[in-house]
Design an enzyme around this catalytic site. Sequence first.
Site, PDB file in Angstrom:
ATOM      1  N   HIS A 229       0.629 -10.201   6.587  1.00 11.98           N
ATOM      2  CA  HIS A 229      -0.412  -9.458   5.866  1.00 11.98           C
ATOM      3  C   HIS A 229      -1.399 -10.339   5.104  1.00 11.98           C
ATOM      4  O   HIS A 229      -2.403  -9.850   4.611  1.00 11.98           O
ATOM      5  CB  HIS A 229       0.228  -8.482   4.872  1.00 11.98           C
TER       6      HIS A 229
HETATM    7  C1  UD1 Z   1      -2.194  -7.679  -1.999  1.00 10.31           C
HETATM    8  C2  UD1 Z   1      -2.196  -8.986  -2.777  1.00 10.31           C
HETATM    9  C3  UD1 Z   1      -1.167  -9.950  -2.184  1.00 10.31           C
HETATM   10  C4  UD1 Z   1       0.193  -9.304  -1.990  1.00 10.31           C
HETATM   11  C5  UD1 Z   1       0.014  -8.024  -1.194  1.00 10.31           C
HETATM   12  C6  UD1 Z   1       1.320  -7.321  -0.953  1.00 10.31           C
HETATM   13  C7  UD1 Z   1      -4.407  -9.556  -3.710  1.00 10.31           C
HETATM   14  C8  UD1 Z   1      -5.571 -10.443  -3.598  1.00 10.31           C
HETATM   15  N1  UD1 Z   1      -3.490  -9.648  -2.741  1.00 10.31           N
HETATM   16  O1  UD1 Z   1      -2.716  -7.950  -0.718  1.00 10.31           O
HETATM   17  O2  UD1 Z   1      -1.028 -11.054  -3.044  1.00 10.31           O
HETATM   18  O3  UD1 Z   1       1.052 -10.177  -1.306  1.00 10.31           O
HETATM   19  O4  UD1 Z   1      -0.889  -7.167  -1.890  1.00 10.31           O
HETATM   20  O5  UD1 Z   1       1.195  -6.264  -0.071  1.00 10.31           O
HETATM   21  O6  UD1 Z   1      -4.315  -8.809  -4.656  1.00 10.31           O
HETATM   22  N2  UD1 Z   1      -4.387  -0.905   2.212  1.00 10.31           N
HETATM   23  C9  UD1 Z   1      -4.040   0.356   2.630  1.00 10.31           C
HETATM   24  N3  UD1 Z   1      -3.119   1.045   1.908  1.00 10.31           N
HETATM   25  C10 UD1 Z   1      -2.553   0.561   0.798  1.00 10.31           C
HETATM   26  C11 UD1 Z   1      -2.933  -0.712   0.361  1.00 10.31           C
HETATM   27  C12 UD1 Z   1      -3.840  -1.444   1.078  1.00 10.31           C
HETATM   28  O7  UD1 Z   1      -4.531   0.841   3.641  1.00 10.31           O
HETATM   29  O8  UD1 Z   1      -1.726   1.243   0.183  1.00 10.31           O
HETATM   30  C13 UD1 Z   1      -5.352  -1.698   2.999  1.00 10.31           C
HETATM   31  C14 UD1 Z   1      -6.738  -1.499   2.511  1.00 10.31           C
HETATM   32  O9  UD1 Z   1      -7.556  -1.213   3.582  1.00 10.31           O
HETATM   33  C15 UD1 Z   1      -7.160  -2.820   1.917  1.00 10.31           C
HETATM   34  C16 UD1 Z   1      -6.243  -3.805   2.584  1.00 10.31           C
HETATM   35  O10 UD1 Z   1      -5.068  -3.060   2.938  1.00 10.31           O
HETATM   36  O11 UD1 Z   1      -8.502  -3.117   2.149  1.00 10.31           O
HETATM   37  C17 UD1 Z   1      -5.902  -4.908   1.668  1.00 10.31           C
HETATM   38  O12 UD1 Z   1      -5.398  -4.405   0.450  1.00 10.31           O
HETATM   39  P1  UD1 Z   1      -5.548  -5.264  -0.890  1.00 10.31           P
HETATM   40  O13 UD1 Z   1      -5.003  -4.507  -2.018  1.00 10.31           O
HETATM   41  O14 UD1 Z   1      -6.926  -5.771  -0.994  1.00 10.31           O
HETATM   42  O15 UD1 Z   1      -4.671  -6.541  -0.635  1.00 10.31           O
HETATM   43  P2  UD1 Z   1      -3.326  -6.778   0.160  1.00 10.31           P
HETATM   44  O16 UD1 Z   1      -3.631  -7.375   1.478  1.00 10.31           O
HETATM   45  O17 UD1 Z   1      -2.433  -5.593   0.157  1.00 10.31           O
END
Ligand code: UD1
Length: 383
Positions: A229
């Site tokens: 991820h």
């Molecule tokens: C975040 C953390 C990372 C951690 C990870 C655990 C940051 C910069 N990164 O990354 O350190 O290891 O969480 O999972 O804060 N999304 C969904 N549903 C959700 C959550 C996210 O669809 O419930 C999708 C969204 O489209 C989003 C993408 O995942 O744009 C990324 O989510 P984001 O919260 O930006 O960061 P993570 O990759 O989850």
Amino acid sequence: MKYKYKCVSVIGARPQFIKAAPITRIMDRFGIKEVLVHTGQHYDHNMSKVFFRELKIREPDYNLGIGSLSHGAQTGRMMERIESVLMKEKPGIVMVYGDTNSTIAAALAAVKLHIPVAHIEAGLRSYNKKMPEEANRVLTDHVSDILFCPTQTAVKNLRKEGFTNIINNGRLIEDSFAESRSLDSPAVVNVGDVMYDSVLFNLSIAKKSPTVLQTYKLSQKNYCLATIHRAENTDDRTKLESIFRSFNEIAQKVPVIIPLHPRTKKLVKDPGRFDKNLTIVPPVAYMDMLVLSSSARLILTDSGGLQKEAFFLNVPCVTLREETEWVETLRSGMNTLAGTSESKILRAVRHQERVSLKKREKRNFGDGNASERVLNIIKIFLK
Ligand code: UD1
């Protein structure tokens, strides 16, 4: 119940629910009223609600509902809303966890209001500035008042950055901490790893209900568990494809199960082209993940938390990154850094298949009582 002290804890992403759970659970015992804030960074049911339910974290007092945005917009909006909460609640301290955008947003909002910050999982470094998490960690550490380190390596990292007020983690921790406050410089203390507390607390509970193995038709020590991820892997098409080619190759010999983060799911086109032994499933809850990881023959991951859990559970691991913050797991030989090239990943897998399961130095991560140490110190700080 009448509380003497008040803290605001800010969480928002999956790993933070896991890190906060062992602390939240015992907060009352220390006479501290916790105001729980969920930024909403993770919002899907299986990325958020299910963790609250399983880990018995109570409903947050505030859910800021920020959701997915670009890094700047997400962090900025979090700061704005956290600031309002802090102005209203006026806590004695703000607790933040790990290295996500929710962590840095809360730390910055607090420091600008002159509210002390406690950072749990401080001092970790990858020295890779391209990771958003690295900026979040470094900045959070440098505005915090108490830096709770999970390992001695983390303490050393902070020492290199000029933190000198290192508290001895021995018997006299309370005395030395009280003394350090008068020095008026941030206190650094190795309390052990709260994620180790979590694994010790939850493993036997998880193992009582191993149905996830039946659901996905997996048998003990006869499959690989993979997760992917990290932005630096998912946002680079070449890397992501190479990683999935290696998973596919492995699946021709042994089943591979991949609970896929929503970020990665959006990017994996046409999963139908993979080997029938490669199973992509939605993200799983914490207890199911503990069952899947403890029963796996090998783990392949770019997650920091899962690398460590593999180590705690004596499962060989191949890390799909060029570096790791958890260098202790490498020293035992049971975790290999493979990067993202298909050939290197396959070589690392072959290497791990040959490594014998030595007794690993779990003590590097504390004794399973990190959460109590954290709260003991916070209580002294708030006195
Ligand atoms: C975040 C953390 C990372 C951690 C990870 C655990 C940051 C910069 N990164 O990354 O350190 O290891 O969480 O999972 O804060 N999304 C969904 N549903 C959700 C959550 C996210 O669809 O419930 C999708 C969204 O489209 C989003 C993408 O995942 O744009 C990324 O989510 P984001 O919260 O930006 O960061 P993570 O990759 O989850």
